[in-house]
Structure formats: C-alpha cells, structure tokens
Scaffold this motif. Structure first.
Motif, mmCIF file in Angstrom:
data_model
loop_
_atom_site.group_PDB
_atom_site.id
_atom_site.type_symbol
_atom_site.label_atom_id
_atom_site.label_comp_id
_atom_site.label_asym_id
_atom_site.label_seq_id
_atom_site.Cartn_x
_atom_site.Cartn_y
_atom_site.Cartn_z
ATOM 1 N N MET A 1 10.507 2.018 -3.686
ATOM 2 C CA MET A 1 11.290 2.570 -2.458
ATOM 3 C C MET A 1 10.963 1.496 -1.538
ATOM 4 N N VAL A 2 12.149 0.891 -0.933
ATOM 5 C CA VAL A 2 11.757 -0.261 0.168
ATOM 6 C C VAL A 2 11.394 0.112 1.275
ATOM 7 N N VAL A 3 10.607 -0.056 1.759
ATOM 8 C CA VAL A 3 9.979 0.036 3.235
ATOM 9 C C VAL A 3 9.663 -0.924 4.009
ATOM 10 N N GLU A 4 10.386 -1.029 5.103
ATOM 11 C CA GLU A 4 10.009 -2.210 5.992
ATOM 12 C C GLU A 4 8.629 -2.327 6.634
ATOM 13 N N THR A 46 -0.501 -4.198 13.565
ATOM 14 C CA THR A 46 -1.738 -4.998 13.590
ATOM 15 C C THR A 46 -2.322 -5.004 12.255
ATOM 16 N N VAL A 47 -1.607 -4.628 11.190
ATOM 17 C CA VAL A 47 -2.147 -4.455 9.595
ATOM 18 C C VAL A 47 -1.081 -5.208 8.934
ATOM 19 N N ASN A 48 -1.519 -5.964 8.012
ATOM 20 C CA ASN A 48 -0.537 -6.477 7.276
ATOM 21 C C ASN A 48 -0.673 -5.834 5.747
ATOM 22 N N VAL A 49 0.145 -4.898 5.616
ATOM 23 C CA VAL A 49 0.017 -3.947 4.310
ATOM 24 C C VAL A 49 1.258 -4.646 3.363
ATOM 25 N N CYS A 50 0.463 -5.171 2.274
ATOM 26 C CA CYS A 50 1.086 -5.768 0.863
ATOM 27 C C CYS A 50 1.248 -4.875 -0.218
ATOM 28 N N THR A 51 2.316 -4.934 -0.947
ATOM 29 C CA THR A 51 2.265 -4.163 -2.294
ATOM 30 C C THR A 51 2.657 -4.926 -3.306
ATOM 31 N N ILE A 52 2.202 -4.693 -4.395
ATOM 32 C CA ILE A 52 2.768 -5.391 -5.900
ATOM 33 C C ILE A 52 3.196 -4.077 -6.943
ATOM 34 N N GLU A 53 4.390 -3.994 -7.127
ATOM 35 C CA GLU A 53 4.874 -2.876 -7.870
ATOM 36 C C GLU A 53 5.774 -3.220 -8.975
ATOM 37 N N ASP A 54 5.744 -2.230 -10.028
ATOM 38 C CA ASP A 54 6.595 -2.537 -10.862
ATOM 39 C C ASP A 54 7.517 -1.302 -11.425
ATOM 40 N N PRO A 55 8.417 -1.102 -10.923
ATOM 41 C CA PRO A 55 9.318 -1.931 -9.985
ATOM 42 C C PRO A 55 9.032 -1.216 -8.529
ATOM 43 N N ILE A 56 9.695 -1.879 -7.617
ATOM 44 C CA ILE A 56 9.578 -1.353 -6.204
ATOM 45 C C ILE A 56 10.309 -0.020 -6.145
ATOM 46 N N THR A 58 3.475 8.829 -4.507
ATOM 47 C CA THR A 58 3.641 9.520 -3.102
ATOM 48 C C THR A 58 2.440 9.475 -2.554
ATOM 49 N N THR A 59 1.180 9.615 -3.279
ATOM 50 C CA THR A 59 -0.196 9.643 -2.534
ATOM 51 C C THR A 59 -0.423 8.239 -2.051
ATOM 52 N N LEU A 60 -0.071 7.079 -2.950
ATOM 53 C CA LEU A 60 -0.008 5.825 -2.007
ATOM 54 C C LEU A 60 0.472 5.257 -1.080
ATOM 55 N N TYR A 61 1.906 5.676 -1.131
ATOM 56 C CA TYR A 61 3.064 5.427 -0.310
ATOM 57 C C TYR A 61 2.442 6.124 1.184
ATOM 58 N N SER A 62 2.213 7.261 0.947
ATOM 59 C CA SER A 62 1.895 8.139 2.268
ATOM 60 C C SER A 62 0.698 8.013 2.834
ATOM 61 N N ALA A 63 -0.361 7.190 1.927
ATOM 62 C CA ALA A 63 -1.683 6.658 2.455
ATOM 63 C C ALA A 63 -1.453 5.186 3.265
ATOM 64 N N LEU A 64 -0.673 4.433 2.621
ATOM 65 C CA LEU A 64 -0.249 3.184 3.109
ATOM 66 C C LEU A 64 0.627 3.305 4.568
ATOM 67 N N ARG A 65 1.737 4.368 4.552
ATOM 68 C CA ARG A 65 2.097 4.387 5.864
ATOM 69 C C ARG A 65 1.291 4.946 6.996
ATOM 70 N N ALA A 66 0.298 5.589 6.490
ATOM 71 C CA ALA A 66 -0.638 6.193 7.551
ATOM 72 C C ALA A 66 -1.648 5.228 8.008
ATOM 73 N N ILE A 67 -1.653 3.995 7.068
ATOM 74 C CA ILE A 67 -2.557 2.593 7.418
ATOM 75 C C ILE A 67 -1.626 1.884 8.277
ATOM 76 N N ALA A 68 -0.428 1.577 7.730
ATOM 77 C CA ALA A 68 0.459 0.455 8.251
ATOM 78 C C ALA A 68 0.606 0.684 9.853
ATOM 79 N N SER A 69 0.487 -0.462 10.553
ATOM 80 C CA SER A 69 0.657 -0.686 11.951
ATOM 81 C C SER A 69 1.151 -2.089 12.044
#
Ligand SMILES: [Zn+2]
Length: 610
Positions: free
Chosen positions: A399-402, A387-397, A374-385
């Motif tokens: 939640m799918v986030v466009e 102009t920014v390429n946000v990539c994740t490597i997960e095991d497993p994914i 939750t902390t990571l996803y919330s942080a990434l969503r705050a960053i994602a825009s």
C-alpha cells in the motif's frame, strides 16, 4: 391496528414504517418477559430522537430511502434482555413472529430465488416495504416481511404474484441486505444479458460494449455491466473481503469473496456476462482488454467511505476463459492503531518499547496471511514523523503511504532485498522495514544496519518466535551479532472472532479441554462462546479477525543462549520462564475471554513448542 402518527408526514418522503407501533412492539416484548416497565418507559421517552439520529446516519450513508424501523430503534439501545443476552433486532422480530403466529426465519441469501423476486416486485417497492419473496413452491409464494401486520402490503403482493402468499417474519436489516445483494446485482446482470441479446453481438466477445463506456458518452447499453462491477467492488468492501475472484466455469461464472481468510461463493454470472465484467475490470485497471492469453496485473483506486482503497488486479487465462482476482488493500485494515492489533496489555507495552528503540532489529514472523504487514505498517506509522526517515523495501509494495519512502523489489532490474538495502543505507534512513529476509546477504546487512544505529523491522518465514533465531543463523547470521542487535521477535497469526450477533455461551467438553492441553478438575467448567451462524457472519458463526501474538523480548538469558547456539526448544523454554506466552497459550487466553472459538484455536495454532 392504528397507523403510527410519527410516520404520516415529514420533510422528505420517508417510507411507511409499518403497522406495528413502537408501543405495540414494547408491549409484545414486555409480554414475552424480555423487558420491564422501567425499560418500556425509558425507551418510549428516547425513541423518537434516537430514530431521527439513525435516519440522519442513514441519509449520510446515501441510503435515505431505507426506512428506519422501530425494531432497529429498540435494538440500537442494546438493552439487556431479562434472562440473558441483548434485545437484538432478531429478538424483537422473533417476538413479533410468535405473537402473529407465523414462523421466524433467518434468510440465507444463497437460497433466495432471484427470479421470483424480480418477476413480482420492483426493487423500490420491496425496499420501501421491507419485503422479500423467498421463492415459490406448489403454487404458493413464501414472503419474508418484517411486519406481518402490514396486511395491505401482503395483499398487494398476493395480487401481483397471482398466488397465495405464506408470510414469514425476518429481520428488516437482513431483508434490506439481501435485497441489495441479490436483487440489485441480479437485476444488473439480467439487464446486461437482455441488452446484449438485443444488440445481437457475439456473446463470447463483448469488449466492444465496454469500450463504449470508456468514451465520453456512456451509452445505456453497458450501464448494467458498469453497475454490476461497481456493485461487486463495493459489496466486497462492505463485506470486508480481502479478495474477489471472478472465475469462469463451463456453464456459469462464479464470484467468490475471501472474508476473514475463507472463500465464500456469493454470486453466479451467466457466461455471456463474464467476459463483459472482466473487461470492465480490466478497463478500470488500464489493462489491455484485447489481450486475453497473457496474465496481466494492474491497480485501481477506489474511493470508499472516507478512504481511498487500493485494488490490485490480476488476470490469468484458465481452461474456461479469463479469471480475474482483485485484492483489496483497505487502509482501515492495513493501518490500525497498535493497541487494536490484538496484543494483551503486557505484550502491547513490550511491543511499544521495541519500536521506541533508536536502533536494533525487530523480527516479525508468521506464514503468509498472518497479518504481518498490518503489524509492520501500523508500527511504522506509529514511528513516522517529520523528524524520522522511514524507508521500506517491499515485494511488492502493499500500500502506498506518503509518510514512508517505499521501494519495490524488482529482480529483473537487479533490485533485490539485499542490493536495495545496501543502497538504502546511503539514503540516511532512521527506520528501515525489510519486507522479507530470505537470504544470507539480506540477513547480515539487516543486522549490520541495526548495529550502525538504525531501527530495522523485518519479516522472516518461521512458525514461532523461538525458531526464528535458528532460521536467521541458518541463513548466515553470526550468532553473536544477532544476539547483540536483536530487540525481540514477534510471531503472529490471525484468529477469527466469534460473531457478536449470534454468539452463545457454552463450555468446553473434557475432550476439547484435553485437546488444548488443559486439565479441568472434576466439575470444573471452562465457559466459552460459539457462534450459532446468522446472515451477518454468513452462517459461519465467526466474523472479523484479530491478531494473536507471541512477543519475545531478548532477555539477558536468551541473549546468552543465542550466542551459545541453543536450539529452539531451549530458547522456547527460557522464553516461557521469562513469561512469554506461546501462540497456543495466547489463543487459549482469547478463547477464555470469549473472543474466539475452540475450533479456531485448534485451526490456527499448534501445540505449544514451549
Ligand atoms: Zn453470526
């Protein structure tokens, strides 16, 4: 008693609201000394429009047939009671019970006898009149109502049951909840058993029945199973459950929900229904329903409120049959605004400054189920825009986030954290999330990526922030490299919150205080809250969870200690001098604020390592 004119007619057939009028309820509350004249007049003025508003909300939620009671209207104003606390629905109902000279009860859903409910009353009637038969003993029925003055309803029930009725008063909202929970679900199950019986099928092998519903014409035969499964899934979501377990046992099948990290048994299913229910779930997840000896896993997407919730299904053969576990990925839980995670103001500012950085390494640590995702996803969503390429490597994914480019680890295909990270660096990323650092290659590559202009967020399995440094070095990270890229470490746990519906103020005993390492001066009080237990929190006194954090920015002094290879103890002491709160200290702060309970602080955090 006169009938309230406001309920006589309306555009839709809204049910009766009961014999007690608003004025009578207010008079009872005033008589009990809970409200004064000014409050009474104020509520009288606003009540009608407030009730309309609540009715509109209820219509929107698809529960327009459930009447809004005056007790709910009064409670919705959240009026302070004279003395202490708020005028809750329970407070109103206790007053009503006392005035009528009947007991007030808190309904325990698990103690309700569904048979005595289904045999005496229809769901619609019970719902409309807000009554719930609790059980029969010695030829007398105990009937929970919200309005003990609604004599006609009580007389009707006694006639239907063919026995005398003992009335007890309960909260209308609780009656409705239990009706939904016990009655509707059990009715589906009972219906399924009855119809399966009529078909004369082999009870151990009911896939046939479920297969019918997968076809175009949904036969009435299996609608009960479909209803039962639908109900279970929605019920689990409404209860904010993270997992739903359907477990075959020798005689019955148990349905358990994990809520706030703890399992609760909520239902029992007859064995004959178990297979049909599991098959229905497998059908929804597009699994092979004929295959029962091998574990399978799949996903279901479910529309819930405004969101699409993802369900991950896992089946497993056990001694008594096939067990199914459904994990819920509720976007409302997985994505929170970073200011709702539970960080104190100063920590929140630090956390924000971490994720504003263009490059560097941020480590998030804690055991499984501590809210790291939750902390990571919330942080990434705050960053994602855009102009920014946000990539994740997960095991497993999870939640799918466009907005993110997500890749799952697949060791069978040779896609490990390490190999994916190397590939990812050729994909022009800005921000990289590494689900877990658990080997030296991944640790070194994550640091390398941070060094070459990327912001890298990663999780590590350690117990606190200071020991994370040693863990990274043990994995093979170069101390100097780590020191020059690490922005900060966040360690976290989830603390259950005290139930707002039943919390009571108390204070720590001197033994409790010393267990937390607090020294109270003689006569000094440490006020805290504890939940008494109510239906809303399933008697646990706790409801909902909130993160508790150790946010350790890498100060110059800490940087120096990392390079020197200092141990966790030294790092922790310096962090503390830098003003970092340990998990235990932060949890005690939440205890003092009345957010969590003493037991919860002891359960979730250990004695401070610094
Ligand atoms: Zn409670």
């Amino acid at each position: 008693m006169s009938r309230d004119p406001a309920t006589k007619s309306g555009p839709r057939t809204r049910a009766r609201v009961g014999a007690l009028t608003l004025d009578q309820l207010l008079a009872l509350l005033a008589h009990a000394g809970l409200i004064d004249e000014r409050v009474t007049v104020d509520v009288q003025m606003k009540a009608a429009s407030q009730r309309k508003r609540l009715e509109r909300e209820r219509d929107k939620a698809g529960r327009g047939d459930v009447p809004v009671t005056w007790a709910e209207v009064i409670a919705s104003f959240r009026l302070p009671a004279r003395g202490s606390g708020l005028i809750t629905e329970a407070r109103v109902q206790q007053t009503v019970a006392a005035a009528a000279g009947v007991p007030f009860v808190t309904i325990d859903p698990l103690k309700v006898e569904p048979k005595s409910v289904t045999e005496t009353v229809s769901f619609a009637y019970a719902r409309r009149n807000r009554l719930l038969p609790l059980g029969v003993e010695d030829g007398r029925m105990t009937l929970a109502v919200d309005d003990p003055y609604a004599r006609d309803v009580i007389v009707t029930m006694a006639n239907r049951a063919g026995m005398p009725v003992d009335v007890v008063v309960a909260v209308a909202t609780d009656i409705q909840r239990v009706l939904d929970e016990v009655f509707r679900f059990r009715a589906s199950v009972t219906g399924a058993v009855a119809e399966l019986g009529d078909l004369g099928t082999d009870f151990g092998n009911l896939e046939q029945l479920v297969r019918i519903s997968a076809g175009k014409n949904v036969e009435s035969d299996d609608r009960h199973v479909v209803h039962a499964v639908d109900f279970l899934l929605r019920y689990a979501l409404d209860q904010r459950a993270s997992d739903l377990h359907i477990e075959p046992k020798r005689e019955m099948s148990h349905v358990r929900l994990r809520i706030d990290g703890v399992l609760h048994k909520v239902q029992e299913l007859p064995r004959v229904v178990h297979n049909a229910v599991v098959s229905r779930i497998k059908t929804l997840a597009r699994l092979d329903i004929a295959e029962k000896r091998r574990p399978q896993d799949g996903r279901i997407k479910l529309a819930h409120r405004e969101d699409e919730v993802e369900l991950r299904i896992s089946t497993m053969p056990t001694a008594f049959g096939e067990k199914a576990v459904i994990r819920f990925f509720d976007p409302q839980v997985l994505f929170q605004s970073v200011d709702q995670l539970g960080l104190f103001a100063a920590e929140l500012e630090q956390f924000r400054s971490f994720i504003r950085r263009p490059n560097g390494l941020i480590l998030v640590t804690g055991p499984t189920g501590s809210g790291k995702t939750t902390t990571l996803y919330s942080a990434l969503r705050a960053i994602a825009s855009p102009t920014v390429n946000v990539c994740t490597i997960e095991d497993p994914i999870e939640m799918v986030v466009e907005a993110f480019n997500q890749t799952a680890v697949n060791t069978r295909l040779g896609l490990t954290f390490d190999s994916l990270l190397r590939t990812l660096l050729r994909q022009d990323p800005d921000v990289i999330m590494v689900g877990e650092v658990r080997d030296g290659e991944t640790a070194r590559n994550a640091i390398q990526a941070a060094l070459t202009g990327h912001l890298v967020l990663a999780t590590v399995h350690t117990n606190d922030a200071p020991s994370t440094i040693g863990r990274m070095i043990d994995l093979g990270a170069e101390p100097f490299m780590l020191a020059s890229t690490l922005v900060g470490v966040i360690s976290q746990r989830l603390l259950r919150k005290v139930c707002l519906n039943c919390r009571q103020e108390t204070s720590l005993s001197s033994e409790q205080a010393s267990a937390l390492g607090l020294e109270l001066r003689k006569g000094e009080q440490f006020p805290v809250y504890e939940g008494a237990g109510c239906p809303r929190c399933r008697g646990t006194g706790l409801q909902g969870r909130l993160g508790v954090f150790e946010v350790m920015p890498l100060s110059e002094k800490l940087r120096k200690l990392v390079v020197e290879g200092a141990d966790a103890g030294e790092i922790g002491r310096q962090a503390n001098r830098d003003g970092v709160l340990s998990l235990r200290q932060a949890a005690i702060k939440k205890l003092a604020l009345g957010i969590t309970s003493f037991d919860e602080v002891l359960r979730v955090t250990v004695e401070s390592s610094f």
